[in-house]
Design an enzyme around this catalytic site. Structure first.
Site, PDB file in Angstrom:
ATOM      1  N   HIS A 197     -63.308 -53.364 -13.521  1.00 11.60           N
ATOM      2  CA  HIS A 197     -64.342 -52.453 -14.046  1.00 11.60           C
ATOM      3  C   HIS A 197     -64.210 -52.308 -15.566  1.00 11.60           C
ATOM      4  O   HIS A 197     -65.206 -52.282 -16.287  1.00 11.60           O
ATOM      5  CB  HIS A 197     -64.188 -51.059 -13.435  1.00 11.60           C
ATOM      6  CG  HIS A 197     -64.447 -51.001 -11.966  1.00 11.60           C
ATOM      7  ND1 HIS A 197     -63.456 -50.728 -11.044  1.00 11.60           N
ATOM      8  CD2 HIS A 197     -65.580 -51.159 -11.255  1.00 11.60           C
ATOM      9  CE1 HIS A 197     -63.975 -50.721  -9.833  1.00 11.60           C
ATOM     10  NE2 HIS A 197     -65.262 -50.980  -9.928  1.00 11.60           N
ATOM     11  N   GLN A 253     -75.576 -47.429   0.939  1.00 10.10           N
ATOM     12  CA  GLN A 253     -75.249 -48.863   1.035  1.00 10.10           C
ATOM     13  C   GLN A 253     -74.142 -49.143   2.045  1.00 10.10           C
ATOM     14  O   GLN A 253     -73.691 -50.263   2.174  1.00 10.10           O
ATOM     15  CB  GLN A 253     -74.913 -49.448  -0.339  1.00 10.10           C
ATOM     16  CG  GLN A 253     -73.614 -48.953  -0.955  1.00 10.10           C
ATOM     17  CD  GLN A 253     -73.472 -49.442  -2.392  1.00 10.10           C
ATOM     18  OE1 GLN A 253     -74.127 -48.939  -3.296  1.00 10.10           O
ATOM     19  NE2 GLN A 253     -72.618 -50.439  -2.616  1.00 10.10           N
ATOM     20  N   GLY A 285     -70.303 -57.117 -11.990  1.00  9.02           N
ATOM     21  CA  GLY A 285     -69.285 -58.155 -11.839  1.00  9.02           C
ATOM     22  C   GLY A 285     -69.781 -59.325 -10.999  1.00  9.02           C
ATOM     23  O   GLY A 285     -70.559 -59.156 -10.054  1.00  9.02           O
ATOM     24  N   LYS A 318     -67.978 -60.994  -9.015  1.00  5.78           N
ATOM     25  CA  LYS A 318     -67.355 -61.029  -7.675  1.00  5.78           C
ATOM     26  C   LYS A 318     -68.419 -60.742  -6.622  1.00  5.78           C
ATOM     27  O   LYS A 318     -68.454 -61.352  -5.566  1.00  5.78           O
ATOM     28  CB  LYS A 318     -66.217 -60.017  -7.557  1.00  5.78           C
ATOM     29  CG  LYS A 318     -65.547 -60.086  -6.177  1.00  5.78           C
ATOM     30  CD  LYS A 318     -64.336 -59.208  -6.090  1.00  5.78           C
ATOM     31  CE  LYS A 318     -64.685 -57.758  -5.944  1.00  5.78           C
ATOM     32  NZ  LYS A 318     -65.353 -57.430  -4.662  1.00  5.78           N
ATOM     33  N   ASP A 319     -69.312 -59.786  -6.948  1.00  2.00           N
ATOM     34  CA  ASP A 319     -70.443 -59.473  -6.070  1.00  2.00           C
ATOM     35  C   ASP A 319     -71.629 -60.341  -6.512  1.00  2.00           C
ATOM     36  O   ASP A 319     -72.633 -59.838  -7.009  1.00  2.00           O
ATOM     37  CB  ASP A 319     -70.778 -57.987  -6.159  1.00  2.00           C
ATOM     38  CG  ASP A 319     -69.617 -57.134  -5.682  1.00  2.00           C
ATOM     39  OD1 ASP A 319     -69.364 -57.105  -4.476  1.00  2.00           O
ATOM     40  OD2 ASP A 319     -68.933 -56.530  -6.530  1.00  2.00           O
ATOM     41  N   GLN A 362     -75.014 -59.608  -4.976  1.00  2.00           N
ATOM     42  CA  GLN A 362     -75.546 -58.348  -5.512  1.00  2.00           C
ATOM     43  C   GLN A 362     -76.169 -58.580  -6.895  1.00  2.00           C
ATOM     44  O   GLN A 362     -77.262 -58.093  -7.194  1.00  2.00           O
ATOM     45  CB  GLN A 362     -74.408 -57.330  -5.593  1.00  2.00           C
ATOM     46  CG  GLN A 362     -74.736 -56.090  -6.386  1.00  2.00           C
ATOM     47  CD  GLN A 362     -73.646 -55.045  -6.297  1.00  2.00           C
ATOM     48  OE1 GLN A 362     -73.535 -54.363  -5.303  1.00  2.00           O
ATOM     49  NE2 GLN A 362     -72.828 -54.897  -7.323  1.00  2.00           N
ATOM     50  N   VAL A 401     -62.315 -60.677 -12.396  1.00  2.00           N
ATOM     51  CA  VAL A 401     -60.961 -60.456 -12.929  1.00  2.00           C
ATOM     52  C   VAL A 401     -60.002 -60.473 -11.733  1.00  2.00           C
ATOM     53  O   VAL A 401     -60.271 -59.858 -10.703  1.00  2.00           O
ATOM     54  CB  VAL A 401     -60.878 -59.107 -13.678  1.00  2.00           C
ATOM     55  CG1 VAL A 401     -59.461 -58.859 -14.191  1.00  2.00           C
ATOM     56  CG2 VAL A 401     -61.863 -59.106 -14.846  1.00  2.00           C
ATOM     57  N   SER A 449     -60.504 -55.456  -6.684  1.00  5.64           N
ATOM     58  CA  SER A 449     -61.504 -54.699  -5.940  1.00  5.64           C
ATOM     59  C   SER A 449     -60.905 -53.338  -5.623  1.00  5.64           C
ATOM     60  O   SER A 449     -59.706 -53.234  -5.339  1.00  5.64           O
ATOM     61  CB  SER A 449     -61.828 -55.435  -4.630  1.00  5.64           C
ATOM     62  OG  SER A 449     -62.460 -54.561  -3.732  1.00  5.64           O
ATOM     63  N   ARG A 486     -61.323 -51.834  -3.027  1.00  6.42           N
ATOM     64  CA  ARG A 486     -60.918 -51.881  -1.610  1.00  6.42           C
ATOM     65  C   ARG A 486     -59.509 -52.435  -1.421  1.00  6.42           C
ATOM     66  O   ARG A 486     -58.914 -52.222  -0.360  1.00  6.42           O
ATOM     67  CB  ARG A 486     -61.910 -52.725  -0.816  1.00  6.42           C
ATOM     68  CG  ARG A 486     -63.257 -52.052  -0.654  1.00  6.42           C
ATOM     69  CD  ARG A 486     -64.130 -52.771   0.365  1.00  6.42           C
ATOM     70  NE  ARG A 486     -65.224 -51.946   0.785  1.00  6.42           N
ATOM     71  CZ  ARG A 486     -66.452 -51.966   0.250  1.00  6.42           C
ATOM     72  NH1 ARG A 486     -66.715 -52.799  -0.743  1.00  6.42           N
ATOM     73  NH2 ARG A 486     -67.400 -51.168   0.696  1.00  6.42           N
TER      74      ARG A 486
HETATM   75  O1  PAF Z   1     -70.805 -52.910  -6.998  1.00  3.80           O
HETATM   76  C1  PAF Z   1     -70.748 -51.677  -6.799  1.00  3.80           C
HETATM   77  O2  PAF Z   1     -69.745 -51.020  -7.069  1.00  3.80           O
HETATM   78  C2  PAF Z   1     -71.944 -50.968  -6.179  1.00  3.80           C
HETATM   79  O3  PAF Z   1     -72.589 -51.778  -5.250  1.00  3.80           O
HETATM   80  C3  PAF Z   1     -72.935 -50.438  -7.216  1.00  3.80           C
HETATM   81  C4  PAF Z   1     -73.579 -51.574  -8.001  1.00  3.80           C
HETATM   82  C5  PAF Z   1     -72.232 -49.485  -8.174  1.00  3.80           C
HETATM   83  C6  PAF Z   1     -74.062 -49.670  -6.534  1.00  3.80           C
HETATM   84  O4  PAF Z   1     -73.577 -48.574  -5.836  1.00  3.80           O
END
Ligand code: PAF
Length: 288
Positions: free
Chosen positions: A37, A61, A147, A149-150, A153, A176, A185, A187
């Site tokens: 981040h 989400q 990022g 990584k997603d 998205q 990263v 992540s 997670r």
């Molecule tokens: O990638 C994320 O952390 C989330 O999907 C985001 C883009 C902040 C939307 O909630």
């Protein structure tokens, strides 16, 4: 660094910055911030005069039975880290500030959301595009940074911004990794010690595929098989998908022609990890 909880306050701040002729960047996050981040904040600071970081664990989400409740939250720790970064304002709204009166209006992107994570997480991207469009209306940024990584998205958000004629530039920033290769992540915090060790297999498997491509193996089944076999060696890992897709359309490809995305999703108990690598077919040096 200011911490703001209301949309009205953020909008007034952003209006003021824009009136001064300065550029605003937004880094949307769900908190539990790590170096990944913070690298997005650095990219944002290179592209704008002021940086907003939003911290909001977005309920829409997460599907039923997903990890919304156990998603790591640490606003104080996050602010601590951001104070040492080029962040100017943290936007940390409560749920009813982002969804006043619930959610009757949704943003939905067709096509790109259907494969990969969209197949295993129905409704996930609808939640992401809806909250990101709300965050963009709240922060009014010139640039928003996400990022790679997603990767899916990022592709979906680019498409959303294009289709809805949004006056914002969507920027991707590189993955990263931890020293052992695991993609950073939030997670990762939920992995047990054994799971954390076995999670290294994702990066190792993608590396194996890269080596195969460099040696001339371009067929999707062979590459996917190599990745599955490597991850399959880890007893706690449950593969959700391993796919080779076109880097722009995200449609599965049978063979690599130029650039393709190799993407994986692997579950360790309740923790779902994703990773990916962009692969490029080696160029033929002799006349082909
Ligand atoms: O990638 C994320 O952390 C989330 O999907 C985001 C883009 C902040 C939307 O909630």
């Amino acid at each position: 660094m200011r911490v703001v909880r209301s949309v009205a306050e953020l909008q007034a701040w952003s209006d003021r910055i824009r009136c001064e002729g300065r550029r605003v960047a937004l880094v949307p996050t769900m908190g539990a911030l790590h170096q990944g981040h913070l690298s997005l904040v650095e990219v944002a600071a290179q592209r704008a005069d002021r940086v907003v970081v939003s911290i909001f664990v977005n309920p829409t989400q997460f599907g039923p039975g997903e990890d919304f409740e156990i998603y790591p939250r640490d606003l104080e720790g996050d602010c601590e880290k951001l104070r040492r970064s080029p962040c100017d304002l943290v936007f940390a709204p409560p749920v009813d500030e982002m969804y006043p009166g619930g959610a009757a209006t949704w943003v939905d992107v067709d096509g790109l959301t259907e494969g990969l994570c969209g197949r295993d997480r129905p409704g996930h991207f609808r939640g992401v595009t809806t909250v990101v469009s709300r965050l963009l209306h709240a922060a009014k940024p010139h640039v928003a940074v996400f990022g790679e990584k997603d990767y899916q998205q990022l592709a979906v958000l680019r498409r959303m911004a294009r289709d809805l004629l949004m006056d914002v530039q969507i920027v991707g920033a590189p993955i990263v990794r931890e020293p052992d290769g695991l993609a950073m992540s939030s997670r990762n915090e939920n992995l047990s010690r054994d799971e954390r060790l076995q999670a290294r297999a994702l990066f190792a498997a993608l590396g194996e595929a890269r080596r195969l491509v460099a040696a001339g193996e371009l067929r999707a089944p062979a590459l996917i098989d190599a990745v599955r076999r490597r991850i399959g060696k880890e007893p706690l890992a449950r593969i959700e998908y391993v796919e080779l897709v076109h880097a722009d359309s995200l449609q599965p490809v049978a063979e690599m022609l130029d650039r393709a995305l190799l993407a994986v999703a692997v579950r360790f108990e309740r923790t779902r990890l994703i990773d990916n690598t962009l692969l490029e077919a080696p160029r033929c040096s002799a006349p082909c």
